[in-house]
Design a protein around this motif. Structure first.
Motif, short mmCIF file in Angstrom:
data_model
loop_
_atom_site.label_atom_id
_atom_site.label_comp_id
_atom_site.label_asym_id
_atom_site.label_seq_id
_atom_site.Cartn_x
_atom_site.Cartn_y
_atom_site.Cartn_z
N PHE A 136 0.83 -1.27 0.10
CA PHE A 136 -0.06 -0.06 0.18
C PHE A 136 0.75 1.14 0.03
N ARG A 137 2.15 1.14 0.80
CA ARG A 137 2.73 2.62 0.84
C ARG A 137 3.33 2.85 -0.79
N ARG A 138 3.73 1.73 -1.29
CA ARG A 138 4.24 1.86 -2.86
C ARG A 138 3.21 2.22 -3.75
N ILE A 139 2.00 1.53 -3.72
CA ILE A 139 1.07 1.72 -4.66
C ILE A 139 -0.08 2.79 -4.25
N ALA A 140 -0.69 2.77 -3.06
CA ALA A 140 -1.55 3.93 -2.71
C ALA A 140 -1.02 4.45 -1.46
N PRO A 141 0.00 5.38 -1.38
CA PRO A 141 0.43 6.03 -0.21
C PRO A 141 -0.50 6.63 0.68
N ASP A 142 -1.86 7.25 0.15
CA ASP A 142 -2.73 7.88 0.75
C ASP A 142 -3.63 6.97 1.42
N ALA A 143 -3.74 5.78 1.10
CA ALA A 143 -4.61 4.79 1.72
C ALA A 143 -4.13 4.72 3.45
N GLU A 144 -5.25 4.57 4.23
CA GLU A 144 -4.94 4.36 5.61
C GLU A 144 -5.52 3.07 5.96
N ILE A 145 -4.52 2.54 6.62
CA ILE A 145 -4.75 0.98 6.97
C ILE A 145 -4.67 0.90 8.69
N THR A 146 -5.80 0.47 9.31
CA THR A 146 -5.87 0.28 10.73
C THR A 146 -5.96 -1.41 10.98
N VAL A 147 -5.02 -1.81 11.92
CA VAL A 147 -4.88 -3.35 11.89
C VAL A 147 -5.59 -3.70 13.33
N ALA A 148 -6.35 -4.67 13.04
CA ALA A 148 -6.84 -5.53 14.26
C ALA A 148 -6.31 -6.86 14.21
N ARG A 149 -5.86 -7.31 15.27
CA ARG A 149 -5.08 -8.88 15.38
C ARG A 149 -6.12 -9.70 15.40
N ASP A 150 -7.45 -9.49 15.87
CA ASP A 150 -8.15 -10.62 15.91
C ASP A 150 -9.80 -10.01 16.05
N ALA A 151 -10.71 -10.97 15.84
CA ALA A 151 -12.15 -10.24 15.72
C ALA A 151 -12.58 -9.55 16.72
N GLU A 152 -11.96 -9.84 17.93
CA GLU A 152 -12.73 -8.86 19.18
C GLU A 152 -12.09 -7.51 19.03
N ALA A 153 -10.59 -7.60 18.78
CA ALA A 153 -9.94 -6.16 18.43
C ALA A 153 -10.87 -5.43 17.07
N ALA A 154 -11.24 -6.30 16.07
CA ALA A 154 -11.84 -5.43 15.24
C ALA A 154 -13.31 -5.05 15.64
N VAL A 155 -14.04 -5.77 16.31
CA VAL A 155 -15.26 -5.15 16.88
C VAL A 155 -15.00 -4.03 17.58
N GLU A 182 -12.47 -1.72 17.41
CA GLU A 182 -12.14 -0.62 16.44
C GLU A 182 -13.42 -0.29 15.86
N LEU A 183 -14.51 -0.85 15.21
CA LEU A 183 -15.41 -0.51 14.62
C LEU A 183 -16.37 0.40 15.77
N ALA A 184 -16.48 -0.16 16.82
CA ALA A 184 -17.41 0.59 17.96
C ALA A 184 -16.82 1.76 18.20
N GLU A 185 -15.44 1.85 18.38
CA GLU A 185 -14.91 3.26 18.66
C GLU A 185 -14.79 4.20 17.51
N ALA A 186 -14.73 3.76 16.40
CA ALA A 186 -14.63 4.70 15.25
C ALA A 186 -16.05 5.21 14.89
N PRO A 187 -16.08 6.44 14.43
CA PRO A 187 -17.46 6.85 13.90
C PRO A 187 -17.70 5.97 12.73
N HIS A 188 -19.17 6.08 12.65
CA HIS A 188 -19.74 5.04 11.69
C HIS A 188 -19.29 5.61 10.35
N GLY A 189 -18.99 4.71 9.42
CA GLY A 189 -18.38 5.18 8.02
C GLY A 189 -17.16 5.47 7.92
#
Length: 152
Positions: A25-44, A46-53
């Protein structure tokens, strides 16, 4: 942050895959923002804490600890505020059962992890091109990465 920036939630427990995707992504689309969650619980969380959308794309590994990516997919697709967010499974499995189960569970796409840096670059180019609505000049460029839903 521009409104047209692609924000991705990557749910992946393998540090090597995370690093390879981030590098491409840094090489091809450097403006893309990637947030990493290491498991399903962390993903849930992250989604709950971030504004919808916040996230325009979710990339879910199938083989996650405690809750599989398929289970996470089903859970997220049941949330009305997330149901229109594209969710792609990203896995090493090309097993017909996994592909069929993934699509039947609501996956918007099924991608196979590559094994080399050039493959990750191809994967990122595919994601960016389809995100931008570009016509794919040569679908053969993505053979082995994108798995179509089973017929019937």
């Amino acid at each position: 942050m521009a409104d047209d920036v692609l924000r991705i939630l990557l749910v992946e427990d393998n540090p090597g895959d995370v690093m390879s995707l981030q590098r491409s992504f840094r090489r091809i689309a450097p403006d893309a923002e990637i947030t990493v969650a290491r498991d399903a619980e962390a993903a849930v969380h992250e989604l709950a804490e971030a504004p919808h959308g916040t996230f325009g794309l979710l990339l879910l590994d199938i083989n996650l600890p405690r809750m599989s990516g398929i289970e996470l997919l089903r859970r997220l697709k049941s949330e009305s505020w997330l149901s229109n967010t594209p969710m792609l499974l990203l896995t090493t499995s090309e097993a017909p059962f996994d592909v069929k189960t993934g699509y039947a569970s609501g996956a918007d796409g099924y991608l196979v992890k590559p094994f080399d840096p050039q493959g990750y670059d191809r994967l990122v180019r595919f994601l960016i091109n389809t995100w931008n609505g570009d016509i794919l000049d040569d679908a053969d460029d993505y053979r082995g990465i994108v798995v179509a839903p089973p017929a019937g």
